[in-house]
Design an enzyme around this catalytic site. Structure first.
Site, PDB file in Angstrom:
ATOM      1  NE  ARG A  82      -4.815   0.040  -2.557  1.00 33.47           N
ATOM      2  CZ  ARG A  82      -5.629  -0.458  -1.609  1.00 33.47           C
ATOM      3  NH1 ARG A  82      -5.497  -1.740  -1.423  1.00 33.47           N
ATOM      4  NH2 ARG A  82      -6.645   0.150  -1.174  1.00 33.47           N
TER       5      ARG A  82
ATOM      6  CG  HIS B  93      -2.484  -2.906   2.281  1.00 34.18           C
ATOM      7  ND1 HIS B  93      -2.910  -2.791   3.726  1.00 34.18           N
ATOM      8  CD2 HIS B  93      -3.769  -3.098   1.358  1.00 34.18           C
ATOM      9  CE1 HIS B  93      -4.183  -2.259   3.600  1.00 34.18           C
ATOM     10  NE2 HIS B  93      -4.683  -2.656   2.267  1.00 34.18           N
TER      11      HIS B  93
ATOM     12  CG  HIS C 205      -2.270   0.756   1.044  1.00 34.66           C
ATOM     13  ND1 HIS C 205      -1.958   2.200   1.175  1.00 34.66           N
ATOM     14  CD2 HIS C 205      -3.487   0.707   0.826  1.00 34.66           C
ATOM     15  CE1 HIS C 205      -3.143   2.741   1.073  1.00 34.66           C
ATOM     16  NE2 HIS C 205      -4.044   1.899   0.732  1.00 34.66           N
TER      17      HIS C 205
HETATM   18  C1  LIG Z   1      -5.417  -1.648   7.516  1.00 32.02           C
HETATM   19  C2  LIG Z   1      -6.224  -2.218   6.631  1.00 32.02           C
HETATM   20  C3  LIG Z   1      -7.040  -1.631   5.790  1.00 32.02           C
HETATM   21  C4  LIG Z   1      -7.820  -2.359   4.866  1.00 32.02           C
HETATM   22  N1  LIG Z   1      -8.695  -1.773   4.081  1.00 32.02           N
HETATM   23  C5  LIG Z   1      -9.714  -2.116   3.339  1.00 32.02           C
HETATM   24  C6  LIG Z   1     -10.803  -1.895   2.613  1.00 32.02           C
HETATM   25  O1  LIG Z   1     -11.258  -0.403   3.007  1.00 32.02           O
HETATM   26  N2  LIG Z   1     -11.579  -2.656   1.597  1.00 32.02           N
HETATM   27  C7  LIG Z   1     -11.010  -3.800   1.316  1.00 32.02           C
HETATM   28  O2  LIG Z   1     -11.666  -4.458   0.493  1.00 32.02           O
HETATM   29  N3  LIG Z   1      -9.856  -4.380   1.924  1.00 32.02           N
HETATM   30  C8  LIG Z   1      -9.286  -3.654   2.863  1.00 32.02           C
HETATM   31  N4  LIG Z   1      -8.325  -4.497   3.347  1.00 32.02           N
HETATM   32  C9  LIG Z   1      -8.012  -5.684   3.034  1.00 32.02           C
HETATM   33  C10 LIG Z   1      -8.987  -6.545   3.840  1.00 32.02           C
HETATM   34  O3  LIG Z   1      -9.116  -6.009   5.173  1.00 32.02           O
HETATM   35  C11 LIG Z   1      -8.471  -8.037   3.943  1.00 32.02           C
HETATM   36  O4  LIG Z   1      -7.976  -8.617   2.982  1.00 32.02           O
HETATM   37  C12 LIG Z   1      -9.551  -8.834   4.387  1.00 32.02           C
HETATM   38  O5  LIG Z   1     -10.414  -8.477   5.844  1.00 32.02           O
HETATM   39  C13 LIG Z   1      -9.332 -10.256   4.822  1.00 32.02           C
HETATM   40  O6  LIG Z   1     -10.427 -11.045   5.243  1.00 32.02           O
HETATM   41  P1  LIG Z   1     -10.270 -12.463   5.906  1.00 32.02           P
HETATM   42  O7  LIG Z   1     -11.330 -12.775   6.621  1.00 32.02           O
HETATM   43  O8  LIG Z   1      -9.800 -13.366   4.606  1.00 32.02           O
HETATM   44  O9  LIG Z   1      -9.017 -12.420   6.885  1.00 32.02           O
HETATM   45  P2  LIG Z   1      -8.724 -11.688   8.230  1.00 32.02           P
HETATM   46  O10 LIG Z   1      -9.717 -10.621   8.427  1.00 32.02           O
HETATM   47  O11 LIG Z   1      -7.142 -11.531   8.451  1.00 32.02           O
HETATM   48  O12 LIG Z   1      -8.927 -12.716   9.215  1.00 32.02           O
HETATM   49  C14 LIG Z   1      -7.928 -13.787   9.507  1.00 32.02           C
HETATM   50  C15 LIG Z   1      -8.641 -14.509  10.691  1.00 32.02           C
HETATM   51  O13 LIG Z   1      -7.904 -16.022  10.592  1.00 32.02           O
HETATM   52  C16 LIG Z   1      -7.431 -16.280  11.978  1.00 32.02           C
HETATM   53  N5  LIG Z   1      -6.298 -17.017  11.889  1.00 32.02           N
HETATM   54  C17 LIG Z   1      -5.062 -16.609  11.092  1.00 32.02           C
HETATM   55  N6  LIG Z   1      -4.168 -18.042  11.318  1.00 32.02           N
HETATM   56  C18 LIG Z   1      -5.009 -18.720  12.303  1.00 32.02           C
HETATM   57  C19 LIG Z   1      -4.544 -20.015  12.758  1.00 32.02           C
HETATM   58  N7  LIG Z   1      -3.411 -20.776  12.556  1.00 32.02           N
HETATM   59  N8  LIG Z   1      -5.578 -20.523  13.675  1.00 32.02           N
HETATM   60  C20 LIG Z   1      -6.637 -20.059  13.779  1.00 32.02           C
HETATM   61  N9  LIG Z   1      -6.982 -19.027  13.365  1.00 32.02           N
HETATM   62  C21 LIG Z   1      -6.118 -18.316  12.495  1.00 32.02           C
HETATM   63  C22 LIG Z   1      -7.128 -14.852  12.648  1.00 32.02           C
HETATM   64  O14 LIG Z   1      -6.802 -14.744  14.007  1.00 32.02           O
HETATM   65  C23 LIG Z   1      -8.287 -13.965  12.005  1.00 32.02           C
HETATM   66  O15 LIG Z   1      -9.327 -14.037  12.866  1.00 32.02           O
HETATM   67  C24 LIG Z   1      -7.512  -3.684   4.584  1.00 32.02           C
HETATM   68  C25 LIG Z   1      -6.599  -4.436   5.057  1.00 32.02           C
HETATM   69  C26 LIG Z   1      -5.934  -3.512   6.380  1.00 32.02           C
HETATM   70  C27 LIG Z   1      -4.839  -4.410   6.890  1.00 32.02           C
END
Ligand SMILES: Cc1cc2nc3c(=O)[nH]c(=O)nc-3n(C[C@H](O)[C@H](O)[C@H](O)COP(=O)(O)OP(=O)(O)OC[C@H]3O[C@@H](n4cnc5c(N)ncnc54)[C@H](O)[C@@H]3O)c2cc1C
Length: 529
Positions: free
Chosen positions: A275, A333, A229
């Protein structure tokens, strides 16, 4: 060892895991585990919002086109079409569940603008607290659902598979191992930004899901494509606070130390270029000795109203975005690559599904379009539930005896997440990745990195399961980055600075067993029309 049985095991409590659990609870008993507290995820940090083409003149076709353009010819077009088309039903569902998206006085959804979107189409909640609002609403629904049980501070150490079929997972919780047998396992463990010295990702983004899936026999694809990012706040804290791209969408401009805007020199879309272009432009300025700032003063008092969370965080760190430009720097990011899945979230291992950032349908190609990630997580979590309506009976019929030996003991789990990330070994790994697998890569740097990872693996990986996982994913990124002898999207090779036609339709697949990359066949890319 304690053994537990469930219909479906969901791993992760970000938007992907929570939404998958909710949808799957309509047809099965769901066990949701997360290594953190339920609200600790990248999802909770998401600021800008979710892309949905609901604005005047906007369309699914325009959303598809923008996503393909950003992905530099490497997207899986079918997945992109699914993403854009299903965005409306996901939005309706979130509104029905009660997510408080921001609206104007007439009650219409407010739409933000972000880089390389041809229309304002980013819906948001709480100004810049979109992720937290969605996670909170989904968690309330999950807690109200009898068919779902949630286990926090529960770490998935390994998946259990018999070569062709995933049978369950080995967990570590409350000081002991637990073996879970499940008809289906849904990986929703997010990304791996913590592999890098500079990152916006939470301490929990250590690539665990990619590592355990590849150990179990699933394939990792597109791993060379790590998104940096452009605008993390340049302060000595880890992780770095993000200044959302939506801030540039509202009119903030990148300037050098002399206050001169510079993005026009790099791209026709200037500050709203893709980006990867903006991040490398900032890096280039930094290499020329410039400090780079985001001039947010142009927004005036709008800043505090529109971006209250970012405003508060800046003030805590001693900056006032209304009166002073913010120092910014690129930071890891998001990862476009991950565990290969089809457009229904099915992986190469029967019984194992993946959605959200851990998965790779190829929807983002070589560079993710802003605000397509939360959308991806929601759309493909829902698709998994649809797929399992058909698959679950076949899964349940299969009976296999599971056995597994833990690789780690309770002694290895002694460090907290914060202690682990502050550890000198983690810092060393992050430093190496930042230097040699960061924004600008070369064969010599990547080869050096491979050798260093090998040494680091022998010295550290056996001492903590998270280190074990991190080094696997670092190896996959490094080997994939070495294999792709061109520059495309987020993957930039200084020794191959241009896109090359022979790579145009090739996606790379990394296998843990051989540590080799080969081209993905089947659901490969389709370029922009
Ligand atoms: C600061 C920031 C701002 C962002 N803003 C945006 C936005 O505005 N719009 C957008 O589309 N995207 C945005 N993104 C990207 C987006 O937030 C993420 O790509 C998305 O939320 C990923 O969701 P997820 O459910 O796949 O994973 P995550 O939300 O990362 O959740 C992963 C989960 O898995 C769990 N986990 C991991 N490993 C293990 C393990 N070994 N055992 C058990 N549990 C585990 C973690 O504890 C967590 O609960 C942003 C990212 C960041 C960092």
């Amino acid at each position: 060892m304690q053994r537990v049985q469930t219909d479906v095991l969901v791993i992760g409590s970000g938007v992907a895991g929570l939404y998958a659990a909710l949808k799957l609870s309509e047809l099965a008993q769901v066990m949701l585990v997360t290594k953190s507290a339920w609200h600790q995820s990248n999802s909770s940090q998401a600021q800008g919002g979710i892309a949905v083409a609901v604005g005047d003149g906007d369309s699914v076709a325009a959303h598809v086109q923008d996503t393909l353009r950003s992905g530099c010819g490497l997207n899986n077009r079918e997945a992109v079409e699914v993403l854009a088309a299903y965005s409306f039903s996901v939005l309706d569902d979130l509104l029905r569940l009660g997510v408080p998206f921001d609206t104007d006085l007439a009650g219409r959804l407010e739409l933000g603008r972000e880089g390389f979107h041809s229309f304002p189409r980013v819906i948001h909640a709480g100004g810049d607290a979109t992720g937290a609002s969605i996670v909170h609403t989904l968690m309330q629904c999950v807690q109200a659902e009898e068919n779902i049980s949630v286990y926090e501070q529960t770490f998935v150490e390994q998946l259990v598979a018999d070569g062709a079929r995933c049978l369950g997972a080995l967990l570590f919780t409350q000081g002991k191992h637990v073996l879970v047998q499940a008809d289906a396992v849904i990986l929703a463990t997010g990304g791996c930004g913590q592999l890098y010295r500079e990152t916006t990702n939470t301490l929990f983004s250590t690539g665990d899901g990619m590592a355990v899936a590849s150990e179990a026999g699933a394939e990792l694809v597109d791993m060379e494509f790590v998104q940096f990012h452009p605008t993390a706040l340049a302060v000595p804290v880890h992780p770095k606070p993000l200044i959302s791209e939506a801030v540039r969408g509202e009119g903030a401009v990148l300037v050098n130390g002399q206050g001169e805007p510079f993005m026009v020199q790099y791209h026709a879309w200037a500050d709203l270029a893709p980006r990867d272009v903006v991040a490398r432009a900032i890096f280039d300025q930094q290499q020329k000795g410039q400090r780079v700032y985001l001039d947010t003063t142009r927004l005036g008092s709008v800043f505090e109203r529109r971006f209250p969370t970012i405003y508060r965080r800046c003030r805590e760190l001693g900056f006032d975005p209304v009166t002073q430009p913010l120092p910014v720097t690129p930071a890891a990011h998001f990862i476009m690559g991950g565990v290969w899945t089809d457009e229904w979230g099915r992986t190469a291992l029967d019984g194992l599904y993946a959605c959200g950032e851990v998965a790779c349908t190829g929807v983002h190609g070589a560079n993710r379009l802003a605000s397509n990630s939360l959308l991806e997580a929601l759309v493909f979590a829902n698709r998994i539930a649809e797929a399992l309506r058909e698959d679950i009976n076949r899964m349940a019929a299969a009976t296999a005896v599971m056995d597994v030996q833990p690789r780690f003991t309770d002694r290895h789990y002694a460090l907290s997440a914060r202690e682990l990330m502050n550890h000198q070994a983690t810092r060393e790994l992050q430093e190496m990745m930042w230097a040699d697998a960061g924004l600008v890569r070369t064969a010599s740097g990547l080869n050096r990195l491979e050798a260093k990872l090998h040494e680091w693996e022998s010295a550290w990986a056996h001492h903590h399961p998270v280190w074990w996982h991190m080094v696997r994913v670092a190896q996959a990124i490094t080997r994939s980055a070495l294999a792709r002898t061109e520059s495309r999207g987020a993957h930039y090779r200084a020794d191959y600075p241009d896109e090359r036609e022979e790579w145009r339709h090739i996606r790379t697949k990394w296998r843990r067993s051989t540590h080799e990359c080969s081209p993905v066949t089947g659901t490969v890319e389709t370029s922009v029309n």
